[in-house]
Design a protein around this motif. Sequence first.
Motif, PDB file in Angstrom:
ATOM      1  N   ILE A 201       0.835  -1.204   0.000  1.00 35.03           N
ATOM      2  CA  ILE A 201       0.000   0.000   0.000  1.00 35.03           C
ATOM      3  C   ILE A 201       0.874   1.261   0.000  1.00 35.03           C
ATOM      4  CG2 ILE A 201      -0.312   0.438   2.481  1.00 35.03           C
ATOM      5  CD1 ILE A 201      -3.288   0.892   1.897  1.00 35.03           C
ATOM      6  N   LYS A 202       2.116   1.146   0.540  1.00 34.73           N
ATOM      7  CA  LYS A 202       3.030   2.284   0.526  1.00 34.73           C
ATOM      8  C   LYS A 202       3.424   2.634  -0.907  1.00 34.73           C
ATOM      9  CE  LYS A 202       5.447   5.367   2.709  1.00 34.73           C
ATOM     10  NZ  LYS A 202       4.772   6.431   3.491  1.00 34.73           N
ATOM     11  N   HIS A 203       3.668   1.635  -1.742  1.00 34.78           N
ATOM     12  CA  HIS A 203       4.002   1.878  -3.152  1.00 34.78           C
ATOM     13  C   HIS A 203       2.819   2.526  -3.883  1.00 34.78           C
ATOM     14  CE1 HIS A 203       7.906  -0.100  -3.268  1.00 34.78           C
ATOM     15  NE2 HIS A 203       7.410  -1.094  -2.551  1.00 34.78           N
ATOM     16  N   ILE A 204       1.634   2.022  -3.595  1.00 34.14           N
ATOM     17  CA  ILE A 204       0.431   2.571  -4.225  1.00 34.14           C
ATOM     18  C   ILE A 204       0.209   4.019  -3.790  1.00 34.14           C
ATOM     19  CG2 ILE A 204      -2.082   2.339  -4.382  1.00 34.14           C
ATOM     20  CD1 ILE A 204      -1.623  -0.731  -3.955  1.00 34.14           C
ATOM     21  N   GLU A 205       0.453   4.291  -2.505  1.00 33.85           N
ATOM     22  CA  GLU A 205       0.280   5.641  -1.961  1.00 33.85           C
ATOM     23  C   GLU A 205       1.155   6.654  -2.699  1.00 33.85           C
ATOM     24  OE1 GLU A 205       1.451   8.141   2.088  1.00 33.85           O
ATOM     25  OE2 GLU A 205       1.542   5.952   2.104  1.00 33.85           O
ATOM     26  N   LEU A 206       2.408   6.313  -2.942  1.00 32.22           N
ATOM     27  CA  LEU A 206       3.330   7.236  -3.605  1.00 32.22           C
ATOM     28  C   LEU A 206       2.850   7.574  -5.018  1.00 32.22           C
ATOM     29  CD1 LEU A 206       6.749   5.717  -2.462  1.00 32.22           C
ATOM     30  CD2 LEU A 206       5.683   7.825  -1.643  1.00 32.22           C
ATOM     31  N   SER A 207       2.335   6.568  -5.710  1.00 33.13           N
ATOM     32  CA  SER A 207       1.834   6.768  -7.068  1.00 33.13           C
ATOM     33  C   SER A 207       0.635   7.715  -7.082  1.00 33.13           C
ATOM     34  CB  SER A 207       1.443   5.422  -7.684  1.00 33.13           C
ATOM     35  OG  SER A 207       0.748   5.592  -8.886  1.00 33.13           O
ATOM     36  N   ILE A 208      -0.295   7.510  -6.169  1.00 31.86           N
ATOM     37  CA  ILE A 208      -1.502   8.341  -6.121  1.00 31.86           C
ATOM     38  C   ILE A 208      -1.162   9.770  -5.689  1.00 31.86           C
ATOM     39  CG2 ILE A 208      -3.752   8.655  -5.019  1.00 31.86           C
ATOM     40  CD1 ILE A 208      -3.927   5.600  -4.783  1.00 31.86           C
ATOM     41  N   LYS A 209      -0.270   9.894  -4.711  1.00 32.12           N
ATOM     42  CA  LYS A 209       0.119  11.228  -4.249  1.00 32.12           C
ATOM     43  C   LYS A 209       0.765  12.026  -5.383  1.00 32.12           C
ATOM     44  CE  LYS A 209       2.479  13.653  -0.513  1.00 32.12           C
ATOM     45  NZ  LYS A 209       2.982  14.720  -1.397  1.00 32.12           N
ATOM     46  N   LYS A 210       1.587  11.378  -6.191  1.00 34.01           N
ATOM     47  CA  LYS A 210       2.225  12.051  -7.320  1.00 34.01           C
ATOM     48  C   LYS A 210       1.163  12.534  -8.314  1.00 34.01           C
ATOM     49  CE  LYS A 210       5.940  11.338 -10.715  1.00 34.01           C
ATOM     50  NZ  LYS A 210       5.218  11.584 -11.966  1.00 34.01           N
ATOM     51  N   ASP A 211       0.162  11.690  -8.573  1.00 41.87           N
ATOM     52  CA  ASP A 211      -0.924  12.068  -9.479  1.00 41.87           C
ATOM     53  C   ASP A 211      -1.685  13.286  -8.942  1.00 41.87           C
ATOM     54  OD1 ASP A 211      -0.473  10.127 -11.399  1.00 41.87           O
ATOM     55  OD2 ASP A 211      -1.827   8.673 -10.470  1.00 41.87           O
ATOM     56  N   PHE A 212      -2.012  13.265  -7.656  1.00 41.69           N
ATOM     57  CA  PHE A 212      -2.741  14.387  -7.056  1.00 41.69           C
ATOM     58  C   PHE A 212      -1.933  15.687  -7.139  1.00 41.69           C
ATOM     59  CE2 PHE A 212      -5.681  11.572  -4.453  1.00 41.69           C
ATOM     60  CZ  PHE A 212      -6.846  12.095  -4.985  1.00 41.69           C
ATOM     61  N   ASP A 213      -0.641  15.606  -6.853  1.00 38.46           N
ATOM     62  CA  ASP A 213       0.207  16.804  -6.864  1.00 38.46           C
ATOM     63  C   ASP A 213       0.269  17.422  -8.265  1.00 38.46           C
ATOM     64  OD1 ASP A 213       0.704  16.492  -4.193  1.00 38.46           O
ATOM     65  OD2 ASP A 213       2.686  15.585  -4.439  1.00 38.46           O
ATOM     66  N   GLU A 214       0.418  16.587  -9.289  1.00 36.58           N
ATOM     67  CA  GLU A 214       0.499  17.084 -10.658  1.00 36.58           C
ATOM     68  C   GLU A 214      -0.855  17.621 -11.132  1.00 36.58           C
ATOM     69  OE1 GLU A 214       2.246  14.207 -13.272  1.00 36.58           O
ATOM     70  OE2 GLU A 214       4.025  13.958 -12.028  1.00 36.58           O
TER      71      GLU A 214
END
Length: 280
Positions: A201-214
């Motif tokens: 879930i930590k790997h998934i979290e980083l991916s989603i956070k990057k999407d939200f930031d962009e």
Amino acid sequence: MNVDFYIENSYHISKLITKKYSTSFSLATSLLEKEKKRAIYAVYGFVRLADEIVDSLDGFDKAFLLNKLNDDLNYALENDISTNTVLVAFADTVKKYKINHALIKSFMDSMEYDLSKTTYDSHADLDKYIYGSANVVGLMCLKIFCNGESCLYESLELPAQRLGSAFQKVNFLRDIKEDIQSLGRTYFPEITEGELNEENIKHIELSIKKDFDEAWVGIKQLPGRSKLAVALAYYYYNGLFKKILRTPPEKIMSKRIRISNIRKYLIILKTAFMYKAKLI
């Protein structure tokens, strides 16, 4: 009854579908200008219809129904009419806002994947699915928000796709129990043998956070009340994402995580204040 009356009522049906299926999306859409509002309802009605065929019509020939929808869709796009009222409103919106038909084809291709593909073993496969199932929907909406401003549309294409990606991944996490147990689907390559844990879930979290930031960079550049409406959806999904992250993996796998009505109300107040204060 004339054709204009028929088309107008077709839009009302798509509006009803939106309100019945998604209170949060319907609320965000209600903040838009009148013409943009009805166009977004039309887009949602179409994607919801296709999604219901592949996800909900168990016991029926889903492949036949999806192919039938695709045939009816192509006819509606070519002839500006259909006996399917959802397609009438959608085709009218596509024509008015010059939505690229390639986006629609990519969406329908992803719906076909849901009929047969149950696992995504690589991020390349997942990204391709998300592009068709979510990113292109964001681009359709962006066409409506920009309303003919091609330079603005081109500058916001990437943020719009990132927002669609973030929303879809949050949906995958929210619906993970039903997807795995009822539909037999596993979207995230990090999840093996249907197990969600702190590590993956930590790997998934980083991916989603990057999407939200962009995505946020683009939201701040949207015109008119589109900025308010999309910001509200952004804060809602970001809030849901954060709540999921605070939830133990075993609980995520056992129940659907939701935002409380009180929390939704606070998100509305926060977004309205930030918009009025020109903080977004």
